[in-house]
Design a protein around this motif. Structure first.
Motif, PDB file in Angstrom:
ATOM      1  N   SER A  58      -3.416   0.297   4.017  1.00  0.00           N
ATOM      2  CA  SER A  58      -2.873  -1.088   3.530  1.00  0.00           C
ATOM      3  C   SER A  58      -3.402  -2.064   4.675  1.00  0.00           C
ATOM      4  O   SER A  58      -3.983  -3.095   4.262  1.00  0.00           O
ATOM      5  CB  SER A  58      -1.546  -0.991   3.495  1.00  0.00           C
ATOM      6  N   THR A 258      -3.834 -12.891   3.011  1.00  0.00           N
ATOM      7  CA  THR A 258      -3.183 -11.784   2.282  1.00  0.00           C
ATOM      8  C   THR A 258      -2.096 -10.986   3.322  1.00  0.00           C
ATOM      9  O   THR A 258      -2.246 -11.621   4.732  1.00  0.00           O
ATOM     10  CB  THR A 258      -4.198 -10.489   2.000  1.00  0.00           C
ATOM     11  N   TRP A 261       1.933  -5.643   4.180  1.00  0.00           N
ATOM     12  CA  TRP A 261       3.422  -5.460   3.977  1.00  0.00           C
ATOM     13  C   TRP A 261       4.032  -4.184   4.362  1.00  0.00           C
ATOM     14  O   TRP A 261       3.333  -3.195   3.692  1.00  0.00           O
ATOM     15  CB  TRP A 261       3.758  -5.846   2.543  1.00  0.00           C
ATOM     16  N   ILE A 341       0.101  -7.365  -0.049  1.00  0.00           N
ATOM     17  CA  ILE A 341       0.390  -8.734  -0.708  1.00  0.00           C
ATOM     18  C   ILE A 341      -0.920  -9.710  -0.918  1.00  0.00           C
ATOM     19  O   ILE A 341      -1.173  -9.957   0.054  1.00  0.00           O
ATOM     20  CB  ILE A 341       1.637  -9.434  -0.239  1.00  0.00           C
ATOM     21  N   TYR A 342      -1.327  -9.884  -2.204  1.00  0.00           N
ATOM     22  CA  TYR A 342      -2.509 -10.836  -2.010  1.00  0.00           C
ATOM     23  C   TYR A 342      -2.285 -11.939  -2.980  1.00  0.00           C
ATOM     24  O   TYR A 342      -3.479 -12.776  -3.396  1.00  0.00           O
ATOM     25  CB  TYR A 342      -3.751  -9.847  -2.430  1.00  0.00           C
ATOM     26  N   TYR A 354       5.001 -10.886  -6.579  1.00  0.00           N
ATOM     27  CA  TYR A 354       3.963 -10.928  -5.761  1.00  0.00           C
ATOM     28  C   TYR A 354       2.894  -9.835  -6.296  1.00  0.00           C
ATOM     29  O   TYR A 354       3.463  -8.870  -6.792  1.00  0.00           O
ATOM     30  CB  TYR A 354       4.205 -10.480  -4.337  1.00  0.00           C
ATOM     31  N   VAL A 356       0.456  -7.052  -5.740  1.00  0.00           N
ATOM     32  CA  VAL A 356       0.369  -6.104  -4.404  1.00  0.00           C
ATOM     33  C   VAL A 356      -0.577  -4.958  -4.753  1.00  0.00           C
ATOM     34  O   VAL A 356      -0.784  -4.541  -5.825  1.00  0.00           O
ATOM     35  CB  VAL A 356       1.619  -5.362  -4.144  1.00  0.00           C
ATOM     36  N   ASN A 358      -1.921  -1.338  -3.963  1.00  0.00           N
ATOM     37  CA  ASN A 358      -1.535  -0.051  -3.532  1.00  0.00           C
ATOM     38  C   ASN A 358      -2.644   0.748  -3.103  1.00  0.00           C
ATOM     39  O   ASN A 358      -3.800   0.474  -3.498  1.00  0.00           O
ATOM     40  CB  ASN A 358      -0.488   0.550  -4.586  1.00  0.00           C
ATOM     41  N   ILE A 377      10.989  -8.131  -2.946  1.00  0.00           N
ATOM     42  CA  ILE A 377      10.223  -8.298  -1.683  1.00  0.00           C
ATOM     43  C   ILE A 377      11.104  -8.481  -0.564  1.00  0.00           C
ATOM     44  O   ILE A 377      11.431  -8.400   0.653  1.00  0.00           O
ATOM     45  CB  ILE A 377       9.194  -9.167  -1.638  1.00  0.00           C
ATOM     46  N   THR A 381      11.745  -5.682   2.290  1.00  0.00           N
ATOM     47  CA  THR A 381      10.727  -5.889   3.389  1.00  0.00           C
ATOM     48  C   THR A 381      11.413  -5.528   4.600  1.00  0.00           C
ATOM     49  O   THR A 381      12.341  -5.777   5.287  1.00  0.00           O
ATOM     50  CB  THR A 381      10.417  -7.499   3.539  1.00  0.00           C
TER      51      THR A 381
END
Length: 401
Positions: A58, A258, A261, A341-342, A354, A356, A358, A377, A381
């Motif tokens: 990630s 981005t 997360w 997260i983008y 969001y 996201v 993976n 989120i 988080t």
């Protein structure tokens, strides 16, 4: 007669198809239909497979997106390089502390950034591809850690008065056998690099990245090391109120950045099909016609059917500062997974999610992408890393960053 039988058969088939369509329409009536609000550029989906390296995948995805934003160039950075350097460093810490800390596959989003700054990085093809050294097509760390963990623990708990330097040499041999040897020099697109000069050529600065979290057991607007085992380097995160934490994420995405997360994906609302909701179980029981006693007796498959039928209309728990703290303190809110997260999207009812990325390959309904509600989120988080330039100006000023 034959004509009558044929017509009857066709009618039955038509009725069956119609019934199947009604059944399918009923089950899909609340399936989300997404409209993209903002989508930032990302690199290709990867697959960590049977390895606890989400932190690696990630964060390198995050750095690849940072490079793409800043230079327009697409890179595939090497997770094995980061893992090799990181696991050696982690083993050294375990030995220094005589085994009184965890040695495990996991890590934090800070680890690849630390690696980039102190050791450099290389492209994916400068080292053996995942799994190829032991005849696999993807990572499989089962045997790797079955070999390495007892070795590290044996050194850490050794009764000797003085350790030799050879334990590191032997450990490096294990790392190189399963991950590949980190190159001292390599060629990339016709040029020669070391890992350090390659990192310098990428156009990003490791000091540009800051971490955020939101808890009340430390004062707001100060920094602290989030108390989870895989945060073993003890990097600090800025502690901000929940609303400001979410404002940072929104501001980052809407301004083309981005977010690396980290959080909890062990909740029932996180599905393997690419969706994540912060489910309010009490309201869900009511909507399904179940009281608590009956709901608890339902099998996992039966509960899934209820949740699937509710789809994007499933009731969600509204995130609060108090709830986040309670869940962290009682071990409900855990540090399970790292993702990227983008983007931001909304469903047909206006609920925002969001987008996201993976690292489980092109799985699920969205081929490796997850749509996670803002409530999910906010509730789940643990912490995240973002470019400091993506933080709202008033928060930057208040923190002095």
């Amino acid at each position: 007669m034959r004509k009558f039988l044929m017509m009857t058969l066709l009618a039955l088939v038509a009725l069956g198809v119609n019934a199947e369509e009604k059944k399918e329409n009923k089950s899909n009536v609340n399936k989300p239909v997404f409209t993209t609000i903002k989508e930032n550029k990302i690199t290709s989906i990867k697959n960590q497979n049977r390895s606890g390296t989400c932190w690696d995948y990630s964060t390198l995805s995050f750095l690849e997106s940072e490079i793409l934003k800043k230079t327009g160039k697409t890179y595939d950075l090497c997770e094995a390089f980061v893992a090799n350097k990181t696991y050696l460093d982690r083993a050294i810490q375990v030995v220094r502390l005589h085994g009184d800390c965890q040695f495990a596959q996991g890590g934090s989003a800070y680890d690849p950034i630390y690696c980039l700054k102190h050791y450099g990085i290389c492209p994916e093809d400068a080292m053996p591809l995942p799994g190829t050294l032991y005849g696999d097509s993807l990572n499989n760390f089962n045997e790797f850690f079955d070999v390495m963990t007892p070795y590290v623990q044996a050194i850490a708990k050794s009764k000797t008065d003085k350790l030799s330097t050879q334990w590191k040499v032997a450990l490096q041999g294990i790392l190189d056998a399963y991950l590949g040897t980190c190159p001292e020099k390599f060629n990339y697109q016709g040029k020669s690099y070391t890992p350090q000069t390659f990192a310098q050529s990428l156009g990003i600065d490791a000091d540009d990245y800051v971490s955020f979290t939101s808890y009340t057991h430390h004062p707001f607007w100060t920094s602290f090391a989030v108390e989870v085992q895989d945060n073993w380097r003890n990097p600090h995160s800025w502690n901000v109120p929940l609303d400001d934490m979410m404002r940072i994420i929104d501001n980052a995405v809407m301004n083309g950045y981005t977010i690396a997360w980290g959080g909890d994906v062990s909740e029932d609302g996180f599905t393997r099909m690419g969706l994540a909701y912060s489910i309010d179980s009490k309201k869900t029981q009511s909507l399904s016609g179940s009281d608590m006693a009956r709901w608890l007796k339902l099998t996992k498959a039966e509960k899934k059917n209820v949740l699937d039928s509710l789809g994007c209309k499933v009731p969600e728990i509204t995130a609060t500062q108090k709830l986040r703290q309670e869940r962290f303190d009682n071990w409900e809110l855990t540090d399970d997974h790292g993702m990227l997260i983008y983007g931001i999207a909304k469903d047909q009812y206006g609920k925002e999610y969001y987008m996201v990325k993976n690292s489980w390959g092109e799985t699920g309904d969205y081929k490796g992408i997850w749509y996670m509600t803002k409530n999910f989120i906010a509730n789940n988080t643990m912490d995240f890393i973002v470019n400091k330039n993506a933080v709202p100006k008033d928060i930057r000023k208040k923190l002095g960053i």
